[in-house]
Design a protein around this motif. Structure first.
Motif, PDB file in Angstrom:
ATOM      1  N   GLY A   1      -0.634   9.616   3.002  1.00  0.00           N
ATOM      2  CA  GLY A   1      -0.507  11.029   2.662  1.00  0.00           C
ATOM      3  C   GLY A   1      -1.568  11.531   1.705  1.00  0.00           C
ATOM      4  N   ASP A   2      -1.099  12.121   0.588  1.00  0.00           N
ATOM      5  CA  ASP A   2      -2.007  12.793  -0.335  1.00  0.00           C
ATOM      6  C   ASP A   2      -2.655  11.869  -1.359  1.00  0.00           C
ATOM      7  OD1 ASP A   2       0.057  12.181  -2.023  1.00  0.00           O
ATOM      8  OD2 ASP A   2       0.643  14.248  -2.457  1.00  0.00           O
ATOM      9  N   GLY A   3      -2.447  10.550  -1.222  1.00  0.00           N
ATOM     10  CA  GLY A   3      -3.064   9.612  -2.149  1.00  0.00           C
ATOM     11  C   GLY A   3      -2.191   9.239  -3.324  1.00  0.00           C
ATOM     12  N   ASN A   4      -0.998   9.830  -3.412  1.00  0.00           N
ATOM     13  CA  ASN A   4      -0.037   9.460  -4.447  1.00  0.00           C
ATOM     14  C   ASN A   4       1.311   9.063  -3.851  1.00  0.00           C
ATOM     15  OD1 ASN A   4      -1.855  11.431  -6.381  1.00  0.00           O
ATOM     16  ND2 ASN A   4      -0.823   9.790  -7.489  1.00  0.00           N
ATOM     17  N   LEU A   5       1.315   8.795  -2.549  1.00  0.00           N
ATOM     18  CA  LEU A   5       2.520   8.346  -1.860  1.00  0.00           C
ATOM     19  C   LEU A   5       2.318   6.918  -1.378  1.00  0.00           C
ATOM     20  CD1 LEU A   5       3.271  11.521   0.302  1.00  0.00           C
ATOM     21  CD2 LEU A   5       4.548  10.751  -1.716  1.00  0.00           C
ATOM     22  N   LEU A   6       3.383   6.151  -1.375  1.00  0.00           N
ATOM     23  CA  LEU A   6       3.283   4.744  -0.987  1.00  0.00           C
ATOM     24  C   LEU A   6       4.482   4.347  -0.154  1.00  0.00           C
ATOM     25  CD1 LEU A   6       1.817   1.826  -2.729  1.00  0.00           C
ATOM     26  CD2 LEU A   6       4.284   1.621  -2.440  1.00  0.00           C
ATOM     27  N   ILE A   7       4.250   3.619   0.924  1.00  0.00           N
ATOM     28  CA  ILE A   7       5.308   3.097   1.784  1.00  0.00           C
ATOM     29  C   ILE A   7       5.512   1.621   1.476  1.00  0.00           C
ATOM     30  CG2 ILE A   7       5.874   2.462   4.168  1.00  0.00           C
ATOM     31  CD1 ILE A   7       4.536   5.039   5.085  1.00  0.00           C
ATOM     32  N   THR A   8       6.769   1.207   1.385  1.00  0.00           N
ATOM     33  CA  THR A   8       7.116  -0.205   1.283  1.00  0.00           C
ATOM     34  C   THR A   8       8.486  -0.399   1.925  1.00  0.00           C
ATOM     35  OG1 THR A   8       7.287  -2.112  -0.203  1.00  0.00           O
ATOM     36  CG2 THR A   8       8.140  -0.022  -1.035  1.00  0.00           C
TER      37      THR A   8
ATOM     38  N   PRO B   1      -4.285   9.070 -10.880  1.00  0.00           N
ATOM     39  CA  PRO B   1      -5.285   9.558  -9.920  1.00  0.00           C
ATOM     40  C   PRO B   1      -4.962   9.124  -8.495  1.00  0.00           C
ATOM     41  CG  PRO B   1      -6.335   8.506 -11.818  1.00  0.00           C
ATOM     42  CD  PRO B   1      -4.879   8.215 -11.923  1.00  0.00           C
ATOM     43  N   ASP B   2      -5.445   9.915  -7.535  1.00  0.00           N
ATOM     44  CA  ASP B   2      -5.251   9.590  -6.119  1.00  0.00           C
ATOM     45  C   ASP B   2      -5.910   8.260  -5.774  1.00  0.00           C
ATOM     46  OD1 ASP B   2      -4.130  12.063  -6.065  1.00  0.00           O
ATOM     47  OD2 ASP B   2      -5.660  12.988  -4.802  1.00  0.00           O
ATOM     48  N   ILE B   3      -5.331   7.584  -4.802  1.00  0.00           N
ATOM     49  CA  ILE B   3      -5.890   6.348  -4.252  1.00  0.00           C
ATOM     50  C   ILE B   3      -6.115   6.590  -2.764  1.00  0.00           C
ATOM     51  CG2 ILE B   3      -5.378   3.911  -3.730  1.00  0.00           C
ATOM     52  CD1 ILE B   3      -3.812   3.799  -6.347  1.00  0.00           C
ATOM     53  N   PRO B   4      -7.226   6.105  -2.187  1.00  0.00           N
ATOM     54  CA  PRO B   4      -7.477   6.349  -0.763  1.00  0.00           C
ATOM     55  C   PRO B   4      -6.277   5.954   0.102  1.00  0.00           C
ATOM     56  CG  PRO B   4      -9.390   5.328  -1.777  1.00  0.00           C
ATOM     57  CD  PRO B   4      -8.315   5.321  -2.814  1.00  0.00           C
ATOM     58  N   ALA B   5      -5.901   6.849   1.015  1.00  0.00           N
ATOM     59  CA  ALA B   5      -4.727   6.623   1.871  1.00  0.00           C
ATOM     60  C   ALA B   5      -5.140   6.018   3.206  1.00  0.00           C
ATOM     61  CB  ALA B   5      -3.995   7.946   2.094  1.00  0.00           C
TER      62      ALA B   5
ATOM     63  N   THR C   1       4.891  -5.741  -1.388  1.00  0.00           N
ATOM     64  CA  THR C   1       3.629  -5.064  -1.084  1.00  0.00           C
ATOM     65  C   THR C   1       3.920  -3.640  -0.627  1.00  0.00           C
ATOM     66  OG1 THR C   1       2.659  -7.175  -0.396  1.00  0.00           O
ATOM     67  CG2 THR C   1       1.542  -5.189   0.366  1.00  0.00           C
ATOM     68  N   GLY C   2       2.977  -2.737  -0.847  1.00  0.00           N
ATOM     69  CA  GLY C   2       3.082  -1.379  -0.326  1.00  0.00           C
ATOM     70  C   GLY C   2       1.700  -0.851  -0.002  1.00  0.00           C
ATOM     71  N   PHE C   3       1.642   0.307   0.678  1.00  0.00           N
ATOM     72  CA  PHE C   3       0.334   0.871   1.010  1.00  0.00           C
ATOM     73  C   PHE C   3       0.368   2.388   0.864  1.00  0.00           C
ATOM     74  CE2 PHE C   3       2.715   0.465   4.914  1.00  0.00           C
ATOM     75  CZ  PHE C   3       2.419   1.592   5.678  1.00  0.00           C
ATOM     76  N   VAL C   4      -0.793   2.938   0.493  1.00  0.00           N
ATOM     77  CA  VAL C   4      -0.910   4.355   0.165  1.00  0.00           C
ATOM     78  C   VAL C   4      -1.061   5.183   1.436  1.00  0.00           C
ATOM     79  CG1 VAL C   4      -2.226   6.069  -1.157  1.00  0.00           C
ATOM     80  CG2 VAL C   4      -1.983   3.727  -2.026  1.00  0.00           C
TER      81      VAL C   4
ATOM     82  N   VAL D   1     -12.594  -4.476   3.681  1.00  0.00           N
ATOM     83  CA  VAL D   1     -13.165  -3.820   2.500  1.00  0.00           C
ATOM     84  C   VAL D   1     -12.600  -2.407   2.356  1.00  0.00           C
ATOM     85  CG1 VAL D   1     -15.298  -2.954   1.470  1.00  0.00           C
ATOM     86  CG2 VAL D   1     -15.264  -5.192   2.584  1.00  0.00           C
ATOM     87  N   LYS D   2     -12.395  -1.725   3.475  1.00  0.00           N
ATOM     88  CA  LYS D   2     -11.911  -0.345   3.464  1.00  0.00           C
ATOM     89  C   LYS D   2     -10.415  -0.265   3.161  1.00  0.00           C
ATOM     90  CE  LYS D   2     -11.711   3.775   6.403  1.00  0.00           C
ATOM     91  NZ  LYS D   2     -11.999   4.323   7.745  1.00  0.00           N
ATOM     92  N   VAL D   3      -9.638  -1.212   3.714  1.00  0.00           N
ATOM     93  CA  VAL D   3      -8.175  -1.139   3.620  1.00  0.00           C
ATOM     94  C   VAL D   3      -7.652  -1.681   2.287  1.00  0.00           C
ATOM     95  CG1 VAL D   3      -6.017  -2.022   4.622  1.00  0.00           C
ATOM     96  CG2 VAL D   3      -7.841  -1.186   6.125  1.00  0.00           C
ATOM     97  N   LYS D   4      -8.276  -2.724   1.764  1.00  0.00           N
ATOM     98  CA  LYS D   4      -7.758  -3.408   0.573  1.00  0.00           C
ATOM     99  C   LYS D   4      -7.443  -2.497  -0.618  1.00  0.00           C
ATOM    100  CE  LYS D   4      -9.643  -7.211  -1.051  1.00  0.00           C
ATOM    101  NZ  LYS D   4     -10.517  -8.386  -1.272  1.00  0.00           N
ATOM    102  N   PRO D   5      -8.276  -1.510  -0.950  1.00  0.00           N
ATOM    103  CA  PRO D   5      -7.952  -0.679  -2.114  1.00  0.00           C
ATOM    104  C   PRO D   5      -6.669   0.137  -1.956  1.00  0.00           C
ATOM    105  CG  PRO D   5     -10.276  -0.453  -1.511  1.00  0.00           C
ATOM    106  CD  PRO D   5      -9.608  -1.182  -0.402  1.00  0.00           C
ATOM    107  N   SER D   6      -6.198   0.280  -0.715  1.00  0.00           N
ATOM    108  CA  SER D   6      -5.001   1.081  -0.448  1.00  0.00           C
ATOM    109  C   SER D   6      -3.732   0.240  -0.418  1.00  0.00           C
ATOM    110  CB  SER D   6      -5.152   1.813   0.894  1.00  0.00           C
ATOM    111  OG  SER D   6      -6.343   2.575   0.920  1.00  0.00           O
ATOM    112  N   VAL D   7      -3.874  -1.075  -0.563  1.00  0.00           N
ATOM    113  CA  VAL D   7      -2.718  -1.986  -0.527  1.00  0.00           C
ATOM    114  C   VAL D   7      -2.404  -2.426  -1.953  1.00  0.00           C
ATOM    115  CG1 VAL D   7      -1.801  -4.138   0.411  1.00  0.00           C
ATOM    116  CG2 VAL D   7      -3.355  -2.735   1.796  1.00  0.00           C
TER     117      VAL D   7
END
Length: 218
Positions: free
Chosen positions: A39-46, A99-103, A34-37, A9-15
């Motif tokens: 840092g500051d909530g506007n960065l994504l790793i893939t 807007p920022d997304i939880p990292a 797929t990628g995941f958030v 539940v916690k991780v899904k919103p960041s994927v």
């Protein structure tokens, strides 16, 4: 108690799903991975290979975008740009608008063999309606991968740095990932901290055979 249901539940919103928006195509969003958030909530790793077709072609009609699911099916597309691209390790860092997304937190400890992990992603892409899917397993092995030595003709400053950095470790998992999982986070099944990134599926043959006869190794 099993911590994983709470962590999902916690991780899904960041994927998030990564792909391309093309005004003249149908559908307009073309899923890539797929990628995941972070840092500051506007960065994504893939994975670097997930956004490979964006190189030099990130135009208005072929925009690199992040797909963010919303309530009641109200998804949004956000334009993204490449900040860093590490092709040797097949990793890329993107910055996306809005807007920022939880990292997610990155683990400060290296993964260990036998460690319980899980990963979330979009294993069959838009075939499943872009719904995040969770798999769980353990780190089966931590193996070392050496970068191939470049020829003298390829010995530029980047290649020399890669040789200095030397080999790096790959995590072998006993859980089955599919091509659409590329770029998704591998996280500790008890703490939720990210220990790795889904990079490649051990294929027996073609991409199609990975779906019908998965090897079970990722």
């Amino acid at each position: 108690a099993d911590a994983l249901p709470t962590l999902i539940v916690k991780v899904k919103p960041s994927v998030l799903a990564v792909g391309f928006y093309q005004e003249k195509q149908n559908p307009r969003f073309s899923f890539s991975g797929t990628g995941f958030v972070v840092g500051d909530g506007n960065l994504l790793i893939t994975n670097s290979h997930v956004i490979a077709r964006a190189a030099g072609d990130n135009t208005d009609d072929n925009s690199l975008v992040i797909y963010t699911p919303g309530p009641l099916g109200q998804a949004s597309l956000r334009r993204a740009e490449v900040i860093e691209n590490d092709k040797a390790h097949d990793l890329v860092l993107l910055r996306f608008k809005g807007p920022d997304i939880p990292a997610l937190a990155l683990s400060e400890q290296p993964a260990r063999e036998g460690q319980a992990v899980a990963f979330i992603g979009f294993p069959l892409g838009s075939n499943l309606g872009l719904s995040p899917v969770t798999h769980r397993g353990i780190v089966s092995a931590v193996t070392t991968v050496a970068l191939p030595s470049p020829s003298a003709r390829q010995l530029d400053s980047r290649a020399i740095k890669a040789l200095k950095d030397g080999a790096f470790e790959l995590l072998q998992l006993d859980a089955t990932a599919y091509p659409g999982n590329s770029g998704g986070p591998v996280f500790d099944a008890e703490t939720g901290t990210v220990v790795g990134v889904i990079n490649m599926v051990a294929l027996k043959g073609t991409r199609e055979s990975a779906l019908t006869h998965p090897s079970g190794i990722s």
